[in-house]
Design a protein around this motif. Structure first.
Motif, mmCIF file in Angstrom:
data_model
loop_
_atom_site.group_PDB
_atom_site.id
_atom_site.type_symbol
_atom_site.label_atom_id
_atom_site.label_comp_id
_atom_site.label_asym_id
_atom_site.label_seq_id
_atom_site.Cartn_x
_atom_site.Cartn_y
_atom_site.Cartn_z
ATOM 1 N N GLY A 1 0.820 -0.975 0.033
ATOM 2 C CA GLY A 1 0.519 -0.034 -0.186
ATOM 3 C C GLY A 1 0.947 1.512 0.285
ATOM 4 N N THR A 2 1.777 1.040 0.479
ATOM 5 C CA THR A 2 2.788 2.353 1.044
ATOM 6 C C THR A 2 3.385 2.608 -0.327
ATOM 7 N N VAL A 3 4.068 2.054 -1.370
ATOM 8 C CA VAL A 3 4.421 1.674 -2.446
ATOM 9 C C VAL A 3 3.722 2.359 -3.474
ATOM 10 N N PHE A 4 2.573 2.035 -3.525
ATOM 11 C CA PHE A 4 1.365 2.155 -4.131
ATOM 12 C C PHE A 4 1.630 3.808 -4.178
ATOM 13 N N ILE A 5 1.171 3.947 -3.402
ATOM 14 C CA ILE A 5 1.257 5.952 -2.953
ATOM 15 C C ILE A 5 2.352 6.535 -2.804
ATOM 16 N N LEU A 6 3.167 6.219 -2.714
ATOM 17 C CA LEU A 6 4.417 7.421 -2.971
ATOM 18 C C LEU A 6 4.811 6.578 -4.702
ATOM 19 N N SER A 7 4.860 6.401 -5.370
ATOM 20 C CA SER A 7 4.732 5.981 -6.583
ATOM 21 C C SER A 7 4.058 7.612 -7.786
ATOM 22 N N LEU A 8 2.379 6.896 -6.811
ATOM 23 C CA LEU A 8 1.530 8.944 -7.117
ATOM 24 C C LEU A 8 2.168 9.088 -6.421
ATOM 25 N N TYR A 9 2.385 9.554 -5.349
ATOM 26 C CA TYR A 9 3.451 11.001 -4.681
ATOM 27 C C TYR A 9 4.414 11.695 -6.026
ATOM 28 N N LEU A 10 4.728 10.852 -5.930
ATOM 29 C CA LEU A 10 6.491 11.826 -6.307
ATOM 30 C C LEU A 10 6.166 11.648 -7.644
ATOM 31 N N GLN A 11 5.030 10.870 -8.578
ATOM 32 C CA GLN A 11 4.393 11.970 -10.086
ATOM 33 C C GLN A 11 3.668 13.007 -9.891
ATOM 34 N N ASN A 12 2.983 12.228 -9.553
ATOM 35 C CA ASN A 12 1.586 13.502 -9.740
ATOM 36 C C ASN A 12 1.793 14.333 -8.460
ATOM 37 N N VAL A 13 2.290 14.596 -7.608
ATOM 38 C CA VAL A 13 2.747 15.281 -6.237
ATOM 39 C C VAL A 13 4.149 16.228 -6.749
ATOM 40 N N LEU A 14 4.943 15.587 -6.296
ATOM 41 C CA LEU A 14 6.736 16.419 -6.823
ATOM 42 C C LEU A 14 6.773 16.118 -7.979
ATOM 43 N N ASN A 15 6.138 15.926 -8.780
ATOM 44 C CA ASN A 15 6.154 15.337 -10.231
ATOM 45 C C ASN A 15 7.303 15.396 -11.261
ATOM 46 N N TYR A 16 7.782 14.214 -10.245
ATOM 47 C CA TYR A 16 9.165 13.621 -11.206
ATOM 48 C C TYR A 16 8.553 13.218 -12.396
ATOM 49 N N SER A 17 10.064 12.796 -13.079
ATOM 50 C CA SER A 17 9.338 12.333 -14.220
ATOM 51 C C SER A 17 9.160 10.502 -13.852
ATOM 52 N N SER A 18 9.206 9.248 -15.148
ATOM 53 C CA SER A 18 8.739 8.213 -15.040
ATOM 54 C C SER A 18 10.506 7.683 -14.528
ATOM 55 N N ILE A 19 11.163 8.499 -15.033
ATOM 56 C CA ILE A 19 12.933 7.748 -14.529
ATOM 57 C C ILE A 19 13.586 8.414 -13.377
ATOM 58 N N ALA A 20 12.856 9.569 -12.857
ATOM 59 C CA ALA A 20 13.783 10.199 -12.126
ATOM 60 C C ALA A 20 12.738 9.497 -10.690
ATOM 61 N N ALA A 21 11.645 9.063 -11.564
ATOM 62 C CA ALA A 21 10.240 8.218 -9.671
ATOM 63 C C ALA A 21 11.373 6.468 -9.728
ATOM 64 N N GLY A 22 11.013 6.110 -10.796
ATOM 65 C CA GLY A 22 12.126 4.910 -10.365
ATOM 66 C C GLY A 22 13.438 5.210 -9.918
ATOM 67 N N MET A 23 14.239 6.047 -10.142
ATOM 68 C CA MET A 23 15.646 6.505 -9.426
ATOM 69 C C MET A 23 15.474 6.426 -7.952
ATOM 70 N N ALA A 24 14.041 7.138 -7.648
ATOM 71 C CA ALA A 24 13.787 7.808 -5.900
ATOM 72 C C ALA A 24 14.037 6.374 -5.250
ATOM 73 N N PHE A 25 13.230 5.628 -7.157
ATOM 74 C CA PHE A 25 13.009 4.531 -5.220
ATOM 75 C C PHE A 25 14.162 2.880 -5.216
ATOM 76 N N LEU A 26 15.763 3.777 -5.350
ATOM 77 C CA LEU A 26 17.136 3.664 -5.212
ATOM 78 C C LEU A 26 17.302 2.391 -4.200
ATOM 79 N N PRO A 27 17.141 3.414 -3.197
ATOM 80 C CA PRO A 27 17.503 3.305 -1.862
ATOM 81 C C PRO A 27 16.786 2.231 -1.706
ATOM 82 N N LEU A 28 15.693 1.548 -2.089
ATOM 83 C CA LEU A 28 15.100 0.433 -0.983
ATOM 84 C C LEU A 28 15.533 -1.154 -1.964
#
Length: 454
Positions: free
Chosen positions: A284-311
């Motif tokens: 559930g957390t990863v689902f809304i974080l994906s929406l958060y990064l792209q729809n709220v912080l306006n990350y591109s798909s590649i930037a959102a993907g790289m943001a999850f790299l620490p995971l």
């Protein structure tokens, strides 16, 4: 027993081959998340439809795995493992070529069926191969779960890269070579003996399917229809009734898909709960974080993907560490430490706001996989240790069924809270951070009280 000596097949080959099933199944759980905004734009789909694209997979996974676990014990692990990889690969082709949201949802459900077939059988193969060597079995399960943990964390990163190169369809087509490699490598694996005492409980399977599907459907459509809708409260009541009927059926069935005697073990019950709590909150957390990064912080798909790299890094470190802790302290210590770190990671997500800089998100993005990666290998090893090895398929199925069902519920609940634009997404993160952090922390106390080392 296996037809040849176990030593003829290397430890690394067995673990590597069986891990491919967990890799593709977990990869497809998370790789889709980063593609959701692009899929939504491609099909003009709303959040509810996107939830169905995610949950069609996990629902099918959850409702069919109990039967698949029994089939693994009945017919042999290798056959089921190969069949699951084949079904998953063909369904991935269908997802990559999907022409509508409904077609994509349908093929995602078939993918889930493939995962349901191959996951219990892959874990059963490990349990059979190393049943006489507990330390080696612990190490094998740790590496197996590490592969899955890394893939679920790497999914968003890989998804972002693939969409930068091509589009969302490529995230499904990438599964095909992995499935082919798995099928070819599995030819060298040796078949386990079937358990001739097992059979099929078709009525039980149908009742379980209706119960879980009705529950998830009601939660997903809750925001659109409202709690006063007959569909919502009717679905909840129907699901509860089906679950009660399912328990009654399993008590009477000659060959139940869920042998209730498994739950006589306190350790088994506590460990199943660990899996449900972690999967429900993490998915559930990863689902809304994906929406958060792209729809709220306006990350591109590649930037959102790289943001999850620490995971990814967190899962690699913690999964490997978990195996060492188990060898020294047993299963209790890594589970307790993992749950506590995970709960702290949930609370740290309270910093997520409309303009939060990425560096502030690093702590929760590391804590969540570190906690989950410590707990899951020990949880899996402990669950298998509560049963005889000829029941490892069904034990694995129960564990993964409950985890996937919880994950589907988590996506449905968190997705319902995030419906309504950027403000709703930020509020959903705030609410979920407190509720999930508290839930995991309370369960940590329960584990400390009741769980014993195997």
């Amino acid at each position: 027993m296996y037809a040849v000596k176990k030593s003829e097949i290397s430890f690394g080959f067995v673990v590597g081959t069986t891990s491919l099933a967990f890799v593709v199944s977990q990869l497809d759980v998370s790789i889709v998340n980063v593609a959701l905004p692009q899929i939504g734009r491609s099909f003009t789909a709303d959040v509810s439809t996107l939830q169905w694209i995610v949950d069609a997979y996990t629902i099918a996974f959850a409702v069919l795995m109990l039967s698949a676990g029994g089939m693994s014990d009945l017919f042999g692990s290798k056959r089921l493992f190969q069949a699951g990889l084949l079904v998953f690969g063909l369904a991935s082709i269908g997802c990559g070529l999907a022409w509508s949201p409904l077609a994509l949802i349908g093929f995602r459900a078939i993918q889930g069926a493939g995962s349901a077939i191959m996951i219990p059988s892959s874990l059963s193969i490990l349990n059979h191969m190393f049943s006489a060597e507990p330390n080696k079995r612990s190490r094998a399960v740790s590496l197996w779960t590490a592969a899955g943990g890394v893939s679920i964390a790497a999914g968003p990163v890989l998804g972002g890269l693939l969409m930068q190169i091509s589009n969302w369809r490529m995230i499904f087509l990438v599964n095909i070579p992995i499935c082919l490699i798995g099928i070819l490598c599995s030819i060298k694996l040796k078949e386990s003996a079937g358990n001739e005492n097992r059979g099929f409980d078709i009525p039980g399977q149908l009742i379980w399917m209706l119960a879980i599907t009705a529950l998830i459907a009601a939660i997903i459509e809750w925001h659109h229809l409202g709690t006063n809708s007959p569909f919502i409260y009717g679905g909840m009541i129907f699901s509860a009734g089906m679950l009660g009927l399912f328990v009654w059926r399993e008590k009477k069935a000659r060959a139940p898909i869920l042998p209730l005697d498994l739950f006589k073990s306190t350790n088994f019950n506590v460990l199943i709960g660990v899996g449900m709590v972690l999967n429900g909150t993490y998915y559930g957390t990863v689902f809304i974080l994906s929406l958060y990064l792209q729809n709220v912080l306006n990350y591109s798909s590649i930037a959102a993907g790289m943001a999850f790299l620490p995971l990814t890094a967190g899962f690699i470190i913690s999964n490997l560490t978990s195996g060492k802790l188990m060898q020294k302290y047993g299963i209790r210590v890594p589970i307790l430490i993992g749950l506590f770190i995970f709960s702290m990671g949930c609370f740290c997500l309270l910093i997520a706001g409309p303009n939060t800089p990425y560096w502030q998100l690093l702590v929760p993005f590391l804590a969540l996989p570190l906690g989950m990666g410590l707990a899951v290998p020990a949880m899996t090893t402990g669950t298998l240790a509560t049963v005889d090895r000829n029941r490892s398929g069904i034990a694995s199925a129960v564990l993964n069924t409950t985890r996937q069902a919880a994950g589907a519920v988590g996506v449905a609940l968190f997705g319902a809270m995030a419906t309504g634009g950027t403000t709703a997404i930020v509020q959903a993160i705030m609410i979920s951070s407190v509720s999930t952090g508290a839930c995991v922390l309370l369960y940590t106390i329960l584990v400390f009280t009741y769980l014993k080392n195997n």
